[in-house]
Every structure is written in C-alpha cells, then in structure tokens.
Motif scaffolding. Structure first.
Motif, mmCIF file in Angstrom:
data_model
loop_
_atom_site.group_PDB
_atom_site.id
_atom_site.type_symbol
_atom_site.label_atom_id
_atom_site.label_comp_id
_atom_site.label_asym_id
_atom_site.label_seq_id
_atom_site.Cartn_x
_atom_site.Cartn_y
_atom_site.Cartn_z
ATOM 1 N N LYS A 1 0.840 -1.161 -0.019
ATOM 2 C CA LYS A 1 -0.112 -0.017 0.146
ATOM 3 C C LYS A 1 0.832 1.181 -0.129
ATOM 4 O O LYS A 1 0.578 2.309 -0.645
ATOM 5 C CB LYS A 1 -0.843 0.009 1.211
ATOM 6 C CG LYS A 1 -2.013 -1.105 1.248
ATOM 7 C CD LYS A 1 -2.741 -0.897 2.664
ATOM 8 C CE LYS A 1 -3.888 -1.962 2.739
ATOM 9 N NZ LYS A 1 -4.541 -1.964 4.107
ATOM 10 N N ARG B 1 11.739 -16.159 5.035
ATOM 11 C CA ARG B 1 10.609 -16.802 4.360
ATOM 12 C C ARG B 1 11.049 -16.855 3.096
ATOM 13 O O ARG B 1 10.717 -15.894 2.033
ATOM 14 C CB ARG B 1 9.502 -16.139 4.597
ATOM 15 C CG ARG B 1 9.016 -15.932 6.147
ATOM 16 C CD ARG B 1 7.804 -15.564 6.433
ATOM 17 N NE ARG B 1 7.643 -14.320 6.190
ATOM 18 C CZ ARG B 1 6.301 -13.504 6.614
ATOM 19 N NH1 ARG B 1 5.295 -14.117 6.742
ATOM 20 N NH2 ARG B 1 6.387 -12.197 6.493
ATOM 21 N N THR C 1 -3.010 -1.117 11.484
ATOM 22 C CA THR C 1 -4.146 -1.710 10.354
ATOM 23 C C THR C 1 -5.345 -2.425 11.032
ATOM 24 O O THR C 1 -5.458 -2.532 12.306
ATOM 25 C CB THR C 1 -3.038 -3.089 9.748
ATOM 26 O OG1 THR C 1 -2.978 -3.833 10.959
ATOM 27 C CG2 THR C 1 -1.995 -2.658 9.310
ATOM 28 N N ASP D 1 -10.700 -1.580 10.019
ATOM 29 C CA ASP D 1 -12.072 -1.842 9.374
ATOM 30 C C ASP D 1 -12.809 -2.841 10.424
ATOM 31 O O ASP D 1 -11.957 -3.562 11.291
ATOM 32 C CB ASP D 1 -12.030 -2.390 7.932
ATOM 33 C CG ASP D 1 -10.830 -3.298 7.556
ATOM 34 O OD1 ASP D 1 -9.850 -3.069 8.173
ATOM 35 O OD2 ASP D 1 -11.213 -4.084 7.197
HETATM 36 P P1 GDP Z 1 2.497 -9.739 7.703
HETATM 37 O O1 GDP Z 1 2.582 -11.219 8.221
HETATM 38 O O2 GDP Z 1 2.621 -8.851 8.814
HETATM 39 O O3 GDP Z 1 3.350 -9.339 6.583
HETATM 40 O O4 GDP Z 1 1.030 -9.673 7.406
HETATM 41 P P2 GDP Z 1 0.138 -9.487 5.906
HETATM 42 O O5 GDP Z 1 0.414 -8.258 5.183
HETATM 43 O O6 GDP Z 1 0.512 -10.850 5.269
HETATM 44 O O7 GDP Z 1 -1.385 -9.711 6.506
HETATM 45 C C1 GDP Z 1 -2.079 -10.551 7.148
HETATM 46 C C2 GDP Z 1 -3.465 -10.532 6.974
HETATM 47 O O8 GDP Z 1 -3.991 -9.561 7.289
HETATM 48 C C3 GDP Z 1 -3.735 -10.610 5.656
HETATM 49 O O9 GDP Z 1 -4.867 -11.584 5.362
HETATM 50 C C4 GDP Z 1 -4.172 -9.198 5.038
HETATM 51 O O10 GDP Z 1 -4.945 -9.388 3.919
HETATM 52 C C5 GDP Z 1 -4.754 -8.742 6.346
HETATM 53 N N1 GDP Z 1 -4.725 -7.238 6.415
HETATM 54 C C6 GDP Z 1 -3.508 -6.449 6.284
HETATM 55 N N2 GDP Z 1 -3.991 -5.329 6.600
HETATM 56 C C7 GDP Z 1 -5.226 -5.159 6.746
HETATM 57 C C8 GDP Z 1 -6.273 -4.169 6.860
HETATM 58 O O11 GDP Z 1 -5.973 -2.799 6.969
HETATM 59 N N3 GDP Z 1 -7.711 -4.414 7.039
HETATM 60 C C9 GDP Z 1 -7.915 -6.058 6.921
HETATM 61 N N4 GDP Z 1 -9.078 -6.097 7.048
HETATM 62 N N5 GDP Z 1 -7.000 -6.904 6.700
HETATM 63 C C10 GDP Z 1 -5.659 -6.499 6.456
#
Ligand code: GDP
Length: 298
Positions: free
Chosen positions: A117, A138, A250, A253
């Motif tokens: 984003k 990873r 994050t 919503d």
């Molecule tokens: P990471 O492991 O920290 O890199 O997390 P990811 O970016 O893979 O996100 C983990 C999950 O949270 C995924 O299913 C994303 O789609 C979801 N996610 C990330 N940001 C948001 C957000 O602002 N709102 C919602 N509803 N889901 C989010």
C-alpha cells in the motif's frame, strides 16, 4: 455504530451500539459515567486513557452543568480529538533522497500488505520506490515479493538466506546508484518476545545508519488494532530495540475497536502515519484525528 470502511474505524459493532444507547439517555448521572467507563475499557482504550476521559467528562458535566447524554457525547468526542490530534503528523518523504523507511512488526500484523500500500501511494505521488526484502527467513515470501515488484515497478533487493542487514545495506547503495527516492526496508517479524529478533532488527538499524548517517529517516511499526492492549506491549518492545518514529495501525475496518489509539496517545505517543482499513491495495489512509473520532461514533 455502522461499519464504514471507506472512512475508517468504528468502535466495533457491539461497543458502538452500547455507546449509542448510553448517550441517547436524557440524564447524566454517576451510573451513566460508570457504564461509559466500562464501554471505553471494552473498546480497548486501556485504564489510563479511560480514567483520563472519565475524569474530564465528570469535570465538564459539573462545570458546564451538562444535562443530556448527547452533550456528554460531544465532550467525549472533543476529548478524544484532543488526545489524538498530536499524533496526526504526516510522514515526510521529501527531505532526503533516498528517504529510508525501516518497517517493523510481528508476522500477521499486516506488514507485507502495508508495504504494498505504501509503495503504491508513494508512486502515486511521483516517487520511485525500492524494497529491501530484509525478512530473509521466508523463502516463499521472497519469491512472491520479487514477482510483486515486477508487476508494480518496484525494484526488490533480496538475498537467499542472507544476512538481513547486508540486504538492506545493498539496497541503500542500489537506491543511490539508481536515483531512487524511497527505500522501504522490511525486517523479520517473529514475536517481539524473541530476543534474537530484536537483536536482528537493531542490527538492521545500525547498518542503515552506517550506509547513511542521516537515516533511517523513519522507523515505522505496523500494529494490528485487533490485538487491543497487546499493541502497547509490542510498541514498547520495538521502541526499546529500534526507536519507533511512526505507526501504521492496520485492520481498523471490521470489528476493530479503535480505542487502542487513545491508549497509545496517553502512554507512548507516536505519530500515526497511516491507518489500514481493508485488505485491498488502496485501503490505507493518512491518519486524521477528527475523521477518526467521527467514524468511531458514526
Ligand atoms: P504480515 O505477516 O505482517 O506481512 O501480514 P500480511 O500483510 O500478510 O497480512 C496478514 C493478513 O491481514 C492478510 O490476510 C491481510 O490481507 C490482512 N490485512 C492486512 N492489513 C489489513 C487491513 O488494514 N484490514 C484488513 N481487514 N485486513 C488486513
């Protein structure tokens, strides 16, 4: 409270409804304040912020001889806006070239999504972006990242099982050589209780400083608002290890109860650079205190 992903958070469907019921009462009394207190705690405001808000509401009730719940709601919104406005500080991406932004956060917080984003947002502002894949553990994620980079015109610097600090060092030099505006330096995201992780990201920070003595220009912590008060513990751990200079909060919503931002404002205030309000690439907004508070009570 109705769900309003376009604007931002709600107090969480249940909490919001309770709050609306409370404020629709005609008369303010101690019992009402007690119930508001419980509701604020349920909404993740935490003990300190809740106490502050209740004390101030009580003062204003007496001083201004408030009568209706609606008036008290106005006071609460004002108080929340007062708490959160100091955290409304946009991220500066114009002073340094490259601007080096280090990203931290535990797995699952939404770090990868937020990086996408951010890259899109910065590109829309006319900036070129390079990503340092500092989470070298990873393997699958790394390949995915490369592919994502190709599709989005973002150079991704990575290394098989390499040293995260070395990846970031290379990335900064590559960015200089190519005249890139912004480096997003990702870091590993295992739990902050794991001492090793904190050492690793502290090392990444030191290496950034070595590559550019003015950097990192931002240490951005990605926090999942769904984890409530645990967000404060994560913030404290990362802050101690790398000195957090800004937040992406994050998942505001859905069912998140945005009260945790009030807790952060009271106990460990950090600029909230952006809020995540959905899974799609455009679901990220700069934090605007007034909009946030209005959405909470929508
Ligand atoms: P990471 O492991 O920290 O890199 O997390 P990811 O970016 O893979 O996100 C983990 C999950 O949270 C995924 O299913 C994303 O789609 C979801 N996610 C990330 N940001 C948001 C957000 O602002 N709102 C919602 N509803 N889901 C989010």
């Amino acid at each position: 409270a109705k769900l309003n992903a376009a604007v931002g958070p709600t107090l969480g469907a249940d909490v919001g409804d309770v709050m609306s019921d409370l404020f629709s009462r005609r008369k303010i009394d101690d019992e009402l304040l007690d119930e508001i207190e419980t509701t604020l705690l349920t909404a993740d405001c935490g003990v300190d912020a809740t106490q502050y808000l209740i004390d101030e509401m009580r003062k204003r009730w007496k001083r201004d001889k408030l009568e209706t719940g609606e008036q008290l709601k106005g006071v609460l919104m004002e108080l929340l806006e007062g708490l959160l406005t100091p955290l409304q500080q946009p991220l500066d991406i114009h002073t340094h070239k490259p601007t080096i932004i280090m990203l931290a956060g535990v797995n699952g917080s939404g770090k990868t999504t937020s990086i996408g984003k951010l890259a899109k947002r910065f590109q829309a502002e006319g900036k070129s972006v390079l990503l340092a894949a500092g989470d070298t553990f990873r393997a699958a994620a790394r390949e995915q990242l490369q592919e994502w980079g190709r599709r989005n015109d973002v150079t991704v610097i990575s290394q098989d099982g390499g040293d995260p600090a070395a990846v970031v060092f290379d990335a900064i030099n590559a960015a200089r050589a190519r005249g890139i505006d912004i480096v997003l330096a990702d870091t590993a995201g295992r739990l902050p209780t794991q001492l090793h992780l904190m050492e690793e990201i502290a090392k990444v920070r030191r290496v950034i400083q070595k590559a550019d003595p003015t950097g990192p220009h931002e240490v951005l912590l990605v926090l999942d608002s769904n984890i409530g008060q645990n967000a404060l513990a994560q913030l404290a751990a990362f802050d101690k290890a790398v000195g957090v200079t800004g937040l992406v909060v994050t998942k505001l919503d859905g069912t998140a109860k945005g009260g945790v931002l009030a807790a952060i404002a009271r106990t460990n205030p950090k600029p909230i650079r952006f809020i995540g309000v959905g899974e799609r690439i455009d679901d990220m907004q700069p934090f605007v205190a007034r909009e946030f508070v209005e959405a909470l009570f929508d």
